[in-house]
Design a protein around this motif. Structure first.
Motif, mmCIF file in Angstrom:
data_model
loop_
_atom_site.group_PDB
_atom_site.id
_atom_site.type_symbol
_atom_site.label_atom_id
_atom_site.label_comp_id
_atom_site.label_asym_id
_atom_site.label_seq_id
_atom_site.Cartn_x
_atom_site.Cartn_y
_atom_site.Cartn_z
ATOM 1 N N LEU A 16 45.090 -113.516 78.988
ATOM 2 C CA LEU A 16 44.296 -113.058 80.125
ATOM 3 C C LEU A 16 45.222 -112.202 80.975
ATOM 4 O O LEU A 16 46.349 -112.596 81.256
ATOM 5 N N ALA A 17 44.730 -111.044 81.350
ATOM 6 C CA ALA A 17 45.573 -110.135 82.116
ATOM 7 C C ALA A 17 44.740 -109.396 83.149
ATOM 8 O O ALA A 17 43.547 -109.168 82.948
ATOM 9 N N GLN A 18 45.374 -109.042 84.226
ATOM 10 C CA GLN A 18 44.738 -108.170 85.205
ATOM 11 C C GLN A 18 45.085 -106.749 84.798
ATOM 12 O O GLN A 18 46.250 -106.431 84.543
ATOM 13 N N VAL A 19 44.064 -105.901 84.726
ATOM 14 C CA VAL A 19 44.292 -104.510 84.356
ATOM 15 C C VAL A 19 43.668 -103.606 85.404
ATOM 16 O O VAL A 19 42.784 -104.014 86.161
ATOM 17 N N PHE A 30 45.577 -100.873 74.832
ATOM 18 C CA PHE A 30 46.748 -100.569 75.639
ATOM 19 C C PHE A 30 47.906 -101.429 75.142
ATOM 20 O O PHE A 30 47.735 -102.276 74.274
ATOM 21 N N GLU A 31 49.083 -101.191 75.688
ATOM 22 C CA GLU A 31 50.270 -101.933 75.271
ATOM 23 C C GLU A 31 50.674 -102.913 76.362
ATOM 24 O O GLU A 31 50.665 -102.575 77.542
ATOM 25 N N ILE A 32 50.999 -104.116 75.950
ATOM 26 C CA ILE A 32 51.510 -105.153 76.854
ATOM 27 C C ILE A 32 53.012 -105.256 76.590
ATOM 28 O O ILE A 32 53.428 -105.383 75.435
ATOM 29 N N ARG A 33 53.814 -105.229 77.636
ATOM 30 C CA ARG A 33 55.260 -105.378 77.474
ATOM 31 C C ARG A 33 55.738 -106.590 78.250
ATOM 32 O O ARG A 33 55.289 -106.841 79.359
ATOM 33 N N SER A 34 56.624 -107.358 77.621
ATOM 34 C CA SER A 34 57.215 -108.523 78.285
ATOM 35 C C SER A 34 58.671 -108.614 77.872
ATOM 36 O O SER A 34 59.160 -107.785 77.096
ATOM 37 N N SER A 35 59.335 -109.639 78.353
ATOM 38 C CA SER A 35 60.744 -109.830 77.985
ATOM 39 C C SER A 35 60.909 -110.134 76.497
ATOM 40 O O SER A 35 61.977 -109.976 75.943
ATOM 41 N N LYS A 36 59.821 -110.539 75.838
ATOM 42 C CA LYS A 36 59.879 -110.851 74.401
ATOM 43 C C LYS A 36 59.509 -109.655 73.532
ATOM 44 O O LYS A 36 59.486 -109.748 72.323
ATOM 45 N N GLY A 37 59.160 -108.532 74.127
ATOM 46 C CA GLY A 37 58.811 -107.345 73.357
ATOM 47 C C GLY A 37 57.485 -106.766 73.781
ATOM 48 O O GLY A 37 56.954 -107.089 74.842
ATOM 49 N N ALA A 38 56.934 -105.919 72.921
ATOM 50 C CA ALA A 38 55.677 -105.246 73.218
ATOM 51 C C ALA A 38 54.637 -105.607 72.159
ATOM 52 O O ALA A 38 54.977 -105.925 71.023
ATOM 53 N N ALA A 39 53.380 -105.551 72.555
ATOM 54 C CA ALA A 39 52.276 -105.831 71.628
ATOM 55 C C ALA A 39 51.079 -104.984 72.023
ATOM 56 O O ALA A 39 50.891 -104.668 73.196
ATOM 57 N N ARG A 40 50.281 -104.624 71.051
ATOM 58 C CA ARG A 40 49.043 -103.905 71.312
ATOM 59 C C ARG A 40 47.983 -104.914 71.763
ATOM 60 O O ARG A 40 47.939 -106.034 71.283
ATOM 61 N N ALA A 41 47.143 -104.491 72.677
ATOM 62 C CA ALA A 41 46.069 -105.352 73.173
ATOM 63 C C ALA A 41 44.816 -104.515 73.316
ATOM 64 O O ALA A 41 44.883 -103.287 73.366
ATOM 65 N N HIS A 42 43.677 -105.186 73.367
ATOM 66 C CA HIS A 42 42.429 -104.485 73.634
ATOM 67 C C HIS A 42 41.490 -105.391 74.406
ATOM 68 O O HIS A 42 41.551 -106.605 74.314
ATOM 69 N N VAL A 43 40.646 -104.772 75.196
ATOM 70 C CA VAL A 43 39.710 -105.492 76.065
ATOM 71 C C VAL A 43 38.527 -105.974 75.230
ATOM 72 O O VAL A 43 37.926 -105.200 74.485
ATOM 73 N N VAL A 44 38.222 -107.257 75.352
ATOM 74 C CA VAL A 44 37.091 -107.852 74.640
ATOM 75 C C VAL A 44 36.278 -108.705 75.604
ATOM 76 O O VAL A 44 36.738 -109.067 76.679
ATOM 77 N N THR A 46 34.656 -112.335 76.545
ATOM 78 C CA THR A 46 35.376 -113.606 76.509
ATOM 79 C C THR A 46 34.625 -114.660 75.687
ATOM 80 O O THR A 46 34.136 -115.645 76.240
ATOM 81 N N PRO A 47 34.564 -114.505 74.363
ATOM 82 C CA PRO A 47 33.907 -115.532 73.556
ATOM 83 C C PRO A 47 34.717 -116.821 73.521
ATOM 84 O O PRO A 47 34.192 -117.865 73.212
ATOM 85 N N PHE A 48 36.001 -116.719 73.867
ATOM 86 C CA PHE A 48 36.855 -117.898 73.844
ATOM 87 C C PHE A 48 36.695 -118.745 75.096
ATOM 88 O O PHE A 48 37.195 -119.847 75.161
#
Length: 71
Positions: A16-19, A30-44, A46-48
Protein backbone atom coordinates in the motif's frame (compact mmCIF):
# COMPACT_ATOMS: atom_id res chain seq x y z
CA UNK A 1 5.23 2.96 0.70
CA UNK A 2 3.04 2.54 3.76
CA UNK A 3 3.09 -1.22 4.23
CA UNK A 4 4.05 -4.43 2.49
CA UNK A 5 3.20 -8.10 2.88
CA UNK A 6 3.16 -11.35 0.96
CA UNK A 7 -0.31 -12.74 0.28
CA UNK A 8 -0.43 -16.53 0.44
CA UNK A 9 -3.99 -16.29 -0.86
CA UNK A 10 -3.02 -14.29 -3.96
CA UNK A 11 0.54 -15.69 -4.17
CA UNK A 12 1.91 -12.17 -4.68
CA UNK A 13 3.65 -9.42 -2.79
CA UNK A 14 1.34 -6.54 -1.93
CA UNK A 15 2.10 -2.97 -0.95
CA UNK A 16 0.00 0.00 0.00
CA UNK A 17 1.47 3.32 -0.99
CA UNK A 18 0.51 6.94 -1.21
CA UNK A 19 1.00 8.22 -4.74
CA UNK A 20 0.56 11.57 -6.40
CA UNK A 21 -2.78 12.18 -8.14
CA UNK A 22 -1.26 11.69 -11.61
CA UNK A 23 -0.45 8.05 -10.71
CA UNK A 24 -3.87 6.98 -9.37
CA UNK A 25 -5.44 5.58 -12.57
CA UNK A 26 -5.85 1.79 -12.52
CA UNK A 27 -3.06 0.16 -14.49
CA UNK A 28 -0.57 3.02 -14.06
CA UNK A 29 2.95 1.61 -13.72
CA UNK A 30 5.77 3.19 -11.77
CA UNK A 31 8.94 2.28 -9.90
CA UNK A 32 9.17 1.89 -6.13
CA UNK A 33 12.62 2.44 -4.60
CA UNK A 34 13.69 1.47 -1.09
CA UNK A 35 16.87 0.65 0.77
CA UNK A 36 16.48 -2.94 -0.49
CA UNK A 37 16.37 -1.94 -4.17
CA UNK A 38 13.82 -1.03 -6.80
CA UNK A 39 10.72 -2.82 -8.08
CA UNK A 40 8.07 -2.16 -10.69
CA UNK A 41 4.57 -1.51 -9.36
CA UNK A 42 1.17 -0.80 -10.82
CA UNK A 43 -2.10 0.57 -9.49
CA UNK A 44 -4.84 -2.02 -9.03
CA UNK A 45 -8.22 -2.24 -7.36
CA UNK A 46 -8.02 -3.68 -3.87
CA UNK A 47 -9.30 -7.26 -4.24
CA UNK A 48 -7.01 -8.20 -1.37
CA UNK A 49 -8.92 -5.95 1.04
CA UNK A 50 -11.16 -8.30 3.01
CA UNK A 51 -12.36 -6.48 6.16
CA UNK A 52 -14.97 -9.14 6.93
CA UNK A 53 -12.39 -11.93 6.48
CA UNK A 54 -14.72 -13.70 4.07
CA UNK A 55 -11.95 -15.57 2.24
CA UNK A 56 -9.57 -16.39 5.07
CA UNK A 57 -11.49 -17.24 8.23
CA UNK A 58 -14.00 -19.94 9.25
CA UNK A 59 -17.70 -19.23 8.85
CA UNK A 60 -18.32 -19.15 12.63
CA UNK A 61 -15.72 -16.43 13.12
CA UNK A 62 -17.15 -14.39 10.23
CA UNK A 63 -20.67 -14.60 11.68
CA UNK A 64 -19.40 -13.57 15.11
CA UNK A 65 -17.59 -10.55 13.65
CA UNK A 66 -20.59 -9.50 11.54
CA UNK A 67 -23.07 -9.78 14.44
CA UNK A 68 -20.74 -7.83 16.74
CA UNK A 69 -20.63 -5.00 14.22
CA UNK A 70 -24.42 -4.94 13.91
CA UNK A 71 -24.88 -4.60 17.68
Amino acid sequence: MNSTTYSRHLMKSLALAQVTPDLTAFGTEFEIRSSKGAARAHVVRTPFYDPDRLRTHPLAEREERTSARAA
